[in-house]
Design a protein around this motif. Structure first.
Motif, PDB file in Angstrom:
ATOM      1  N   ASP A 173       0.804  -1.227   0.000  1.00 43.27           N
ATOM      2  CA  ASP A 173       0.000   0.000   0.000  1.00 43.27           C
ATOM      3  C   ASP A 173       0.834   1.274   0.000  1.00 43.27           C
ATOM      4  N   GLY A 174       2.102   1.204   0.371  1.00 43.64           N
ATOM      5  CA  GLY A 174       2.970   2.369   0.312  1.00 43.64           C
ATOM      6  C   GLY A 174       2.781   3.368   1.432  1.00 43.64           C
ATOM      7  N   ALA A 175       1.935   3.072   2.400  1.00 41.40           N
ATOM      8  CA  ALA A 175       1.614   4.048   3.442  1.00 41.40           C
ATOM      9  C   ALA A 175       2.819   4.418   4.303  1.00 41.40           C
ATOM     10  N   ALA A 176       3.758   3.493   4.466  1.00 42.40           N
ATOM     11  CA  ALA A 176       4.915   3.760   5.326  1.00 42.40           C
ATOM     12  C   ALA A 176       5.921   4.718   4.684  1.00 42.40           C
ATOM     13  N   PHE A 177       5.794   4.928   3.380  1.00 43.85           N
ATOM     14  CA  PHE A 177       6.787   5.734   2.666  1.00 43.85           C
ATOM     15  C   PHE A 177       6.385   7.205   2.727  1.00 43.85           C
ATOM     16  N   THR A 178       6.770   7.844   3.811  1.00 44.98           N
ATOM     17  CA  THR A 178       6.298   9.205   4.092  1.00 44.98           C
ATOM     18  C   THR A 178       7.280  10.292   3.664  1.00 44.98           C
ATOM     19  N   GLU A 179       8.498   9.911   3.264  1.00 47.11           N
ATOM     20  CA  GLU A 179       9.481  10.897   2.819  1.00 47.11           C
ATOM     21  C   GLU A 179       9.721  10.741   1.320  1.00 47.11           C
ATOM     22  N   THR A 180      10.028  11.849   0.662  1.00 41.34           N
ATOM     23  CA  THR A 180      10.233  11.803  -0.791  1.00 41.34           C
ATOM     24  C   THR A 180      11.477  12.585  -1.190  1.00 41.34           C
ATOM     25  N   SER A 181      11.978  12.221  -2.351  1.00 41.55           N
ATOM     26  CA  SER A 181      13.140  12.865  -2.960  1.00 41.55           C
ATOM     27  C   SER A 181      12.911  12.882  -4.468  1.00 41.55           C
ATOM     28  N   GLN A 182      13.646  13.736  -5.171  1.00 43.23           N
ATOM     29  CA  GLN A 182      13.553  13.777  -6.628  1.00 43.23           C
ATOM     30  C   GLN A 182      14.854  13.292  -7.274  1.00 43.23           C
ATOM     31  N   SER A 183      15.489  12.307  -6.633  1.00 41.15           N
ATOM     32  CA  SER A 183      16.707  11.688  -7.172  1.00 41.15           C
ATOM     33  C   SER A 183      16.564  10.170  -7.118  1.00 41.15           C
ATOM     34  N   TRP A 184      17.437   9.469  -7.858  1.00 45.57           N
ATOM     35  CA  TRP A 184      17.521   8.017  -7.786  1.00 45.57           C
ATOM     36  C   TRP A 184      18.804   7.619  -7.065  1.00 45.57           C
ATOM     37  N   TYR A 185      18.783   6.485  -6.363  1.00 48.60           N
ATOM     38  CA  TYR A 185      19.895   6.070  -5.518  1.00 48.60           C
ATOM     39  C   TYR A 185      20.327   4.628  -5.816  1.00 48.60           C
ATOM     40  N   LEU A 186      21.603   4.459  -6.165  1.00 53.21           N
ATOM     41  CA  LEU A 186      22.224   3.148  -6.420  1.00 53.21           C
ATOM     42  C   LEU A 186      21.688   2.465  -7.669  1.00 53.21           C
ATOM     43  N   LEU A 187      20.424   2.649  -7.982  1.00 47.79           N
ATOM     44  CA  LEU A 187      19.804   1.962  -9.118  1.00 47.79           C
ATOM     45  C   LEU A 187      20.324   2.558 -10.425  1.00 47.79           C
ATOM     46  N   SER A 188      21.061   1.743 -11.184  1.00 43.97           N
ATOM     47  CA  SER A 188      21.658   2.236 -12.422  1.00 43.97           C
ATOM     48  C   SER A 188      21.066   1.596 -13.670  1.00 43.97           C
ATOM     49  N   GLY A 189      20.314   0.497 -13.514  1.00 44.19           N
ATOM     50  CA  GLY A 189      19.762  -0.128 -14.703  1.00 44.19           C
ATOM     51  C   GLY A 189      18.682  -1.142 -14.396  1.00 44.19           C
ATOM     52  N   VAL A 190      17.786  -1.314 -15.355  1.00 39.04           N
ATOM     53  CA  VAL A 190      16.809  -2.397 -15.360  1.00 39.04           C
ATOM     54  C   VAL A 190      16.935  -3.070 -16.725  1.00 39.04           C
ATOM     55  N   GLN A 191      17.037  -4.385 -16.721  1.00 35.96           N
ATOM     56  CA  GLN A 191      17.196  -5.136 -17.962  1.00 35.96           C
ATOM     57  C   GLN A 191      16.113  -6.199 -18.078  1.00 35.96           C
ATOM     58  N   VAL A 192      15.762  -6.514 -19.321  1.00 39.85           N
ATOM     59  CA  VAL A 192      14.796  -7.575 -19.603  1.00 39.85           C
ATOM     60  C   VAL A 192      15.447  -8.612 -20.510  1.00 39.85           C
ATOM     61  N   ILE A 193      14.878  -9.803 -20.502  1.00 37.47           N
ATOM     62  CA  ILE A 193      15.344 -10.851 -21.397  1.00 37.47           C
ATOM     63  C   ILE A 193      14.683 -10.682 -22.757  1.00 37.47           C
ATOM     64  N   ASP A 194      15.509 -10.686 -23.785  1.00 39.70           N
ATOM     65  CA  ASP A 194      15.016 -10.662 -25.160  1.00 39.70           C
ATOM     66  C   ASP A 194      15.527 -11.915 -25.853  1.00 39.70           C
ATOM     67  N   PRO A 195      14.636 -12.820 -26.257  1.00 43.97           N
ATOM     68  CA  PRO A 195      15.093 -14.077 -26.853  1.00 43.97           C
ATOM     69  C   PRO A 195      15.701 -13.892 -28.239  1.00 43.97           C
ATOM     70  N   ASN A 196      15.507 -12.716 -28.844  1.00 41.31           N
ATOM     71  CA  ASN A 196      16.038 -12.468 -30.180  1.00 41.31           C
ATOM     72  C   ASN A 196      17.432 -11.868 -30.054  1.00 41.31           C
ATOM     73  N   PRO A 197      18.480 -12.611 -30.394  1.00 41.92           N
ATOM     74  CA  PRO A 197      19.857 -12.149 -30.145  1.00 41.92           C
ATOM     75  C   PRO A 197      20.342 -11.146 -31.189  1.00 41.92           C
ATOM     76  N   ARG A 198      19.858  -9.932 -31.089  1.00 40.77           N
ATOM     77  CA  ARG A 198      20.290  -8.902 -32.023  1.00 40.77           C
ATOM     78  C   ARG A 198      20.498  -7.595 -31.258  1.00 40.77           C
ATOM     79  N   ARG A 199      21.200  -6.683 -31.883  1.00 38.40           N
ATOM     80  CA  ARG A 199      21.379  -5.358 -31.287  1.00 38.40           C
ATOM     81  C   ARG A 199      20.139  -4.516 -31.582  1.00 38.40           C
ATOM     82  N   ASP A 200      19.431  -4.121 -30.551  1.00 39.74           N
ATOM     83  CA  ASP A 200      18.265  -3.267 -30.803  1.00 39.74           C
ATOM     84  C   ASP A 200      18.005  -2.321 -29.644  1.00 39.74           C
ATOM     85  N   VAL A 201      19.092  -1.735 -29.118  1.00 40.67           N
ATOM     86  CA  VAL A 201      18.978  -0.763 -28.040  1.00 40.67           C
ATOM     87  C   VAL A 201      19.556   0.568 -28.507  1.00 40.67           C
ATOM     88  N   VAL A 202      18.858   1.649 -28.185  1.00 39.13           N
ATOM     89  CA  VAL A 202      19.296   3.007 -28.500  1.00 39.13           C
ATOM     90  C   VAL A 202      19.649   3.707 -27.196  1.00 39.13           C
TER      91      VAL A 202
END
Length: 406
Positions: A173-202
């Motif tokens: 529910d998110g109720a405990a998250f009472t403080e906010t910031s407008q920055s990101w911390y430690l998180l540098s990437g999210v990746q997904v699996i793509d079964p098609n082995p080709r270059r298709d990232v910009v």
């Protein structure tokens, strides 16, 4: 850096001081769907948590991905840490509204709940079987039981990050998250699996205009976001912009120079096909004014900037990437504008258009110019500082990119 320095930079960049892994390589089927470039811990342009770090606290970060896949993993960075950093536990979930989530999945690291990130290093989580759709918002939640000390972060997120006291990594529910910031911390990437082995990232690589300052918090209206909407998951789009970044100079508030971060932020990303380079206005502008806390330097020349661009293109070509050059946007009337700087911008833009060094060119200069004054940003696209586009302007930038060039 002294507060006087930050006030000067707030004026220059139109910023308002309000509260705010191991590489996958080219194999394994992993492709980037979201990224944020790493900064040194810093007091920044607005209040943030990077210098104080975290202790018995949970941090929830919401990001919108560009492409989908049947499974996901995250990357965490301790690039600027001087000691090992312990993440006690982590989850990933579908974001709903605010800090609320659904479909929570635990994250592990080499089959362990806890991750220890070495100083200067990064880690990737194990595979989490959470199907992800293009343009879907995910929430990554990290719990830190022990004091972390200062943490690597990304200053201008244009997104709300949430913090709670204690361990709330599984909360829905998110109720405990009472403080906010407008920055990101430690998180540098999210990746997904793509079964098609080709270059298709910009990769969109640049400064605050790529980073999306002025788009508005939680709107996902940065120009790389708008480009991802045009592509609808056909290609992944990664945003590697940093506010106040420069081609040639490192600064605490603007991150490592483009030349010094290009390898980590672009070349080390798996399956990159194309990079769009939009850099240079800060080299010009910040060398034209005195910034307290920074050593004075001679005004940057067009020849120096062109040499920097040539080096970025050389590095990209060595890795087989397609390279698109973006002309520098008009900035007449901005806090660091000078006529001398304008001549440098014109010369660099002419070179980008005509040299043939780039595989393709997107002429943001002409697209974004005031019809009545080609040296100024179109008022319809101006967030108000004569330098940064608003959400309408970012959409116009994305629309100017020929998708066939990608």
């Amino acid at each position: 850096m002294r507060r006087k320095t930050l006030l000067t930079l707030v004026t220059v960049f139109g910023l308002v001081a309000t509260p705010a892994v191991a590489s996958a390589g080219q194999s394994g089927g992993w492709e980037g769907t979201w990224t944020a470039s790493a900064h040194r811990p810093h007091e920044g342009f607005a209040p943030n948590w990077s210098l104080e770090g975290f202790a018995d606290q949970t941090v929830r970060q919401v990001v919108r991905v560009s492409q989908g896949g049947p499974a996901v993993r995250i990357q965490l960075s301790n690039k600027y840490g001087t000691t090992p950093l312990t993440v006690t536990g982590a989850t990933i979930a579908k974001a709903t509204h605010g800090a609320a989530v659904e479909s929570v999945r635990p994250l592990t690291f080499k089959a362990r709940k806890q991750a220890v990130i070495p100083p200067g290093g990064q880690v990737a989580s194990d595979t989490a079987f959470l199907p992800v759709r293009p343009l879907e918002s995910l929430a990554v939640t990290l719990y830190f039981a022990k004091p972390t000390g200062p943490v690597t972060y990304h200053a201008v997120a244009e997104a709300t990050t949430y913090r709670a006291a204690g361990d709330h990594r599984d909360d829905r529910d998110g109720a405990a998250f009472t403080e906010t910031s407008q920055s990101w911390y430690l998180l540098s990437g999210v990746q997904v699996i793509d079964p098609n082995p080709r270059r298709d990232v910009v990769v969109a690589f640049g400064d605050s205009i790529t980073d999306g300052f002025g788009a508005g918090p939680n709107t996902n209206d940065r120009y790389p976001d708008e480009l991802a909407e045009r592509l609808r998951g056909r290609l992944g789009v990664l945003n590697q912009g940093i506010g106040a970044n420069q081609v040639l100079a490192d600064t605490g508030f603007g991150g490592d120079s483009a030349l010094n971060r290009f390898k980590s932020d672009v070349l080390s990303q798996p399956r990159v096909r194309t990079v769009i380079i939009l850099e240079g206005v800060n080299d010009i502008g910040l060398s034209e004014i005195e910034v307290p806390g920074l050593p004075p330097r001679p005004p940057v020349t067009a020849a120096q900037l062109i040499a920097g661009h040539r080096e970025l293109v050389r590095q990209a070509r060595e890795k087989g990437l397609r390279v698109i050059g973006a002309t520098i946007l008009p900035y007449k009337g901005a806090a660091y504008y000078t006529e001398r700087g304008e001549k440098v911008r014109d010369e660099v833009n002419t070179w980008i258009r005509t040299s043939g060094v780039y595989d393709a060119v997107v002429d943001f200069d002409r697209v974004m110019a005031d019809p009545k004054d080609a040296d100024a940003l179109n008022p319809a696209y101006d967030v108000g500082d004569r330098l940064h586009p608003n959400a309408v302007g970012y959409k116009a930038m994305a629309a100017a990119i020929d998708l066939r060039s990608l």
